[in-house]
Design a protein around this motif. Structure first.
Motif, PDB file in Angstrom:
ATOM      1  N   ASN A 234       0.831  -1.210   0.000  1.00  0.00           N
ATOM      2  CA  ASN A 234       0.000   0.000   0.000  1.00  0.00           C
ATOM      3  C   ASN A 234       0.865   1.260   0.000  1.00  0.00           C
ATOM      4  N   ASP A 235       1.930   1.259   0.818  1.00  0.00           N
ATOM      5  CA  ASP A 235       2.850   2.402   0.812  1.00  0.00           C
ATOM      6  C   ASP A 235       3.541   2.522  -0.549  1.00  0.00           C
ATOM      7  N   GLY A 236       3.908   1.389  -1.111  1.00  0.00           N
ATOM      8  CA  GLY A 236       4.536   1.407  -2.429  1.00  0.00           C
ATOM      9  C   GLY A 236       3.608   1.968  -3.487  1.00  0.00           C
ATOM     10  N   LEU A 237       2.321   1.617  -3.373  1.00  0.00           N
ATOM     11  CA  LEU A 237       1.325   2.080  -4.342  1.00  0.00           C
ATOM     12  C   LEU A 237       1.211   3.604  -4.326  1.00  0.00           C
ATOM     13  N   VAL A 238       1.303   4.197  -3.142  1.00  0.00           N
ATOM     14  CA  VAL A 238       1.205   5.659  -3.011  1.00  0.00           C
ATOM     15  C   VAL A 238       2.278   6.344  -3.847  1.00  0.00           C
ATOM     16  N   TYR A 239       3.516   5.885  -3.733  1.00  0.00           N
ATOM     17  CA  TYR A 239       4.612   6.528  -4.461  1.00  0.00           C
ATOM     18  C   TYR A 239       4.606   6.174  -5.942  1.00  0.00           C
ATOM     19  N   LEU A 240       4.171   4.975  -6.269  1.00  0.00           N
ATOM     20  CA  LEU A 240       4.077   4.624  -7.682  1.00  0.00           C
ATOM     21  C   LEU A 240       3.037   5.478  -8.395  1.00  0.00           C
ATOM     22  N   LEU A 241       1.940   5.775  -7.707  1.00  0.00           N
ATOM     23  CA  LEU A 241       0.917   6.636  -8.298  1.00  0.00           C
ATOM     24  C   LEU A 241       1.413   8.076  -8.426  1.00  0.00           C
ATOM     25  N   LYS A 242       2.246   8.527  -7.473  1.00  0.00           N
ATOM     26  CA  LYS A 242       2.856   9.860  -7.605  1.00  0.00           C
ATOM     27  C   LYS A 242       3.750   9.908  -8.844  1.00  0.00           C
ATOM     28  N   SER A 243       4.545   8.857  -9.015  1.00  0.00           N
ATOM     29  CA  SER A 243       5.412   8.787 -10.190  1.00  0.00           C
ATOM     30  C   SER A 243       4.583   8.773 -11.467  1.00  0.00           C
ATOM     31  N   TYR A 244       3.462   8.058 -11.429  1.00  0.00           N
ATOM     32  CA  TYR A 244       2.575   7.992 -12.595  1.00  0.00           C
ATOM     33  C   TYR A 244       2.050   9.378 -12.960  1.00  0.00           C
ATOM     34  N   GLU A 245       1.599  10.125 -11.953  1.00  0.00           N
ATOM     35  CA  GLU A 245       1.054  11.465 -12.209  1.00  0.00           C
ATOM     36  C   GLU A 245       2.120  12.392 -12.790  1.00  0.00           C
ATOM     37  N   LEU A 246       3.321  12.370 -12.201  1.00  0.00           N
ATOM     38  CA  LEU A 246       4.402  13.237 -12.688  1.00  0.00           C
ATOM     39  C   LEU A 246       4.797  12.862 -14.118  1.00  0.00           C
ATOM     40  N   SER A 247       4.887  11.568 -14.390  1.00  0.00           N
ATOM     41  CA  SER A 247       5.296  11.113 -15.722  1.00  0.00           C
ATOM     42  C   SER A 247       4.237  11.429 -16.764  1.00  0.00           C
ATOM     43  N   LYS A 248       2.970  11.243 -16.382  1.00  0.00           N
ATOM     44  CA  LYS A 248       1.864  11.474 -17.319  1.00  0.00           C
ATOM     45  C   LYS A 248       1.717  12.950 -17.630  1.00  0.00           C
ATOM     46  N   GLU A 249       1.787  13.799 -16.598  1.00  0.00           N
ATOM     47  CA  GLU A 249       1.579  15.236 -16.786  1.00  0.00           C
ATOM     48  C   GLU A 249       2.707  15.875 -17.590  1.00  0.00           C
ATOM     49  N   ASN A 250       3.906  15.307 -17.509  1.00  0.00           N
ATOM     50  CA  ASN A 250       5.068  15.932 -18.154  1.00  0.00           C
ATOM     51  C   ASN A 250       5.589  15.131 -19.350  1.00  0.00           C
TER      52      ASN A 250
END
Length: 468
Positions: A234-250
């Motif tokens: 669950n903790d890993g999922l939080v940071y993976l989703l942050k990475s997803y948002e940053l990668s997708k937006e940029n």
């Protein structure tokens, strides 16, 4: 095995981002170098070009390092010379020459110590010695040097510059590597979290800084991976989703594919197979759009694992076939490239040897003709110049002796060339053996495909390999 594979994938995508951003800058720097009007300007540009080529082409990097090294010696500037040694240490590290890299890096450190430049020492610890000791599995030495680098970057206290803070974040991220490889995942997570927190603060102090955003996306992805390795999904999922948002937006597609593969793996662990399939298929489609066989191979396995988790063996079998196709194509592409390089090298060396032999024969013929003319001239004046003739004959005898030595040397060189050609032929035979081993690996993959087909109640796609 899976953990190591994912780690290598993450490192590969980070490298691609850097390479992509460096290509245009390298062209501009080389143009400036050609137009430079002084050794001082050429020296600075050489150092930058050398570093720019680190992840792209180590041979080109070494070429500019050698040019910079000669300029540094000519200008007698100790700092330029120290930086040339620092670059050479990194090149040797990248080439796998660890002992050489270690000696050269410490030489650079000694020179920076004499100059009193602690910041440069910190960069040697960060870029060369820390990673080098980690690669040599001397993890305690690696982390100790990273700690020293952090202390140096922090030494200005509240007056730390933006670059020093960014470098500190990079050191923290790098330090997670030896902790992870030594099975100290908790410490690796702490380092990576500290790096992400610092990068997040720095991103708020800048506007549209793609480099920091890229680093944040990679750090968040690595952090998510570390948490999942520690079974804290669950903790890993939080940071993976942050990475997803940053990668997708940029539009950081290189990171996004790696991120989606990691997300798919975590979703499988959490039992959310639908999301696992969705993210892995998204990674697969992105890889298809990039038309890159390496990424397609990796994402095909991620999709296969998601289908297997859903017990959809028919589609799992379909993507195993895709994986085999991409593996085979990638292997063929690599083998063809290696074969072409080997063939080109063989033909080049062969032509060089032929040219040397031809040159030696031409020189021999020319000297023989010259000698004949000289003898005709001498015999023509023999009656009038007996004493001179005797002296000239003695001199010609020495020349003939030297000529015979040259002929013997030429023959020896020819024999050496034949030995080298024979060696190249043996290398080609070894290459054929490697190709045979590769065919055996393909048979094993076909057997695995047959097993999956049987689970899907399908006919064996490769009946020629038999059942397992």
């Amino acid at each position: 095995m899976r953990a190591k594979t994912i780690t290598l994938i993450l490192a590969f995508f980070c490298l691609l981002i850097f390479v992509h951003s460096q290509e245009t800058e390298l062209d501009s720097l080389k143009t400036l170098y050609r137009e430079a009007s002084s050794d001082s300007i050429r020296m600075n540009l050489c150092l930058k070009i050398c570093r720019g080529y680190f992840p792209v082409n180590l041979d080109s990097s070494r070429k500019f390092q050698e040019i910079g090294f000669r300029l540094a010696k000519k200008r007698k500037k100790s700092e330029d010379l120290a930086e040339s040694y620092q670059n050479l240490a990194y090149i040797e590290y990248g080439s796998g020459n660890y002992d050489s890299s270690l000696a050269i890096a410490f030489k650079a450190v000694d020179m920076y110590e004499e100059l009193g430049n602690e910041m440069k020492i910190a960069y040697v610890y960060t870029e060369t010695l820390g990673p080098l000791y980690s690669r040599m599995r001397q993890y305690n030495k690696s982390t100790a040097l990273y700690q020293k680098a952090i202390s140096i970057f922090e030494s200005p206290g509240e007056n730390m510059t933006f670059d020093q803070k960014l470098s500190k974040a990079a050191v923290l991220s790098n330090m997670a590597g030896p902790y992870y490889r030594s099975q100290n995942i908790d410490s690796a997570i702490l380092c990576m979290k500290a790096a992400f927190s610092l990068q997040e603060k720095l991103s708020k102090d800048t506007v549209d800084n793609l480099e920091i955003i890229s680093r944040m996306a990679v750090t968040a992805n690595n952090l998510g991976f570390l948490y999942s390795e520690n079974e804290e999904y669950n903790d890993g999922l939080v940071y993976l989703l942050k990475s997803y948002e940053l990668s997708k937006e940029n539009n950081l597609d290189f990171i996004l594919i790696s991120n989606l593969n990691c997300l798919s793996d975590v979703y499988i662990k959490l039992g959310n197979y639908d999301l696992a399939l969705e993210t892995s298929l998204q990674a697969y489609e992105s890889s298809k759009n990039m038309n890159n066989l390496g990424r397609l191979k990796v994402t095909s396995i991620a999709v296969t694992n998601a289908y297997k988790a859903k017990k959809d063996y028919k589609n799992a079998f379909k993507f195993v076939q895709k994986y085999m196709l991409y593996s085979d194509s990638l292997l063929n592409e690599t083998n063809l490239k290696q074969m072409s390089e080997l063939s080109t090298k063989y033909e080049t060396e062969k032509k060089e040897q032929e040219n040397k032999m031809l040159k030696a024969n031409n020189e021999l013929n020319n000297k023989t003709i010259q000698m004949q003319r000289l003898l005709v001239f001498l015999f023509g004046g023999a009656l009038l110049f007996v004493s001179i003739l005797i002296w000239m004959m003695y001199r010609n005898r020495k020349k003939l002796k030297a000529l015979n030595i040259q002929i013997q040397d030429s023959q020896k060189k020819t024999e050496i060339a034949n030995v080298e050609l024979k060696t190249k032929s043996e290398e080609l035979e070894k290459f054929n053996k490697i190709m045979l081993d590769r065919e055996m690996r393909i048979i094993e993959l076909k057997k695995e495909a047959n097993n999956l087909a049987q689970k899907s109640n399908l006919a064996n796609p490769y009946p020629e390999v038999g059942e397992t």
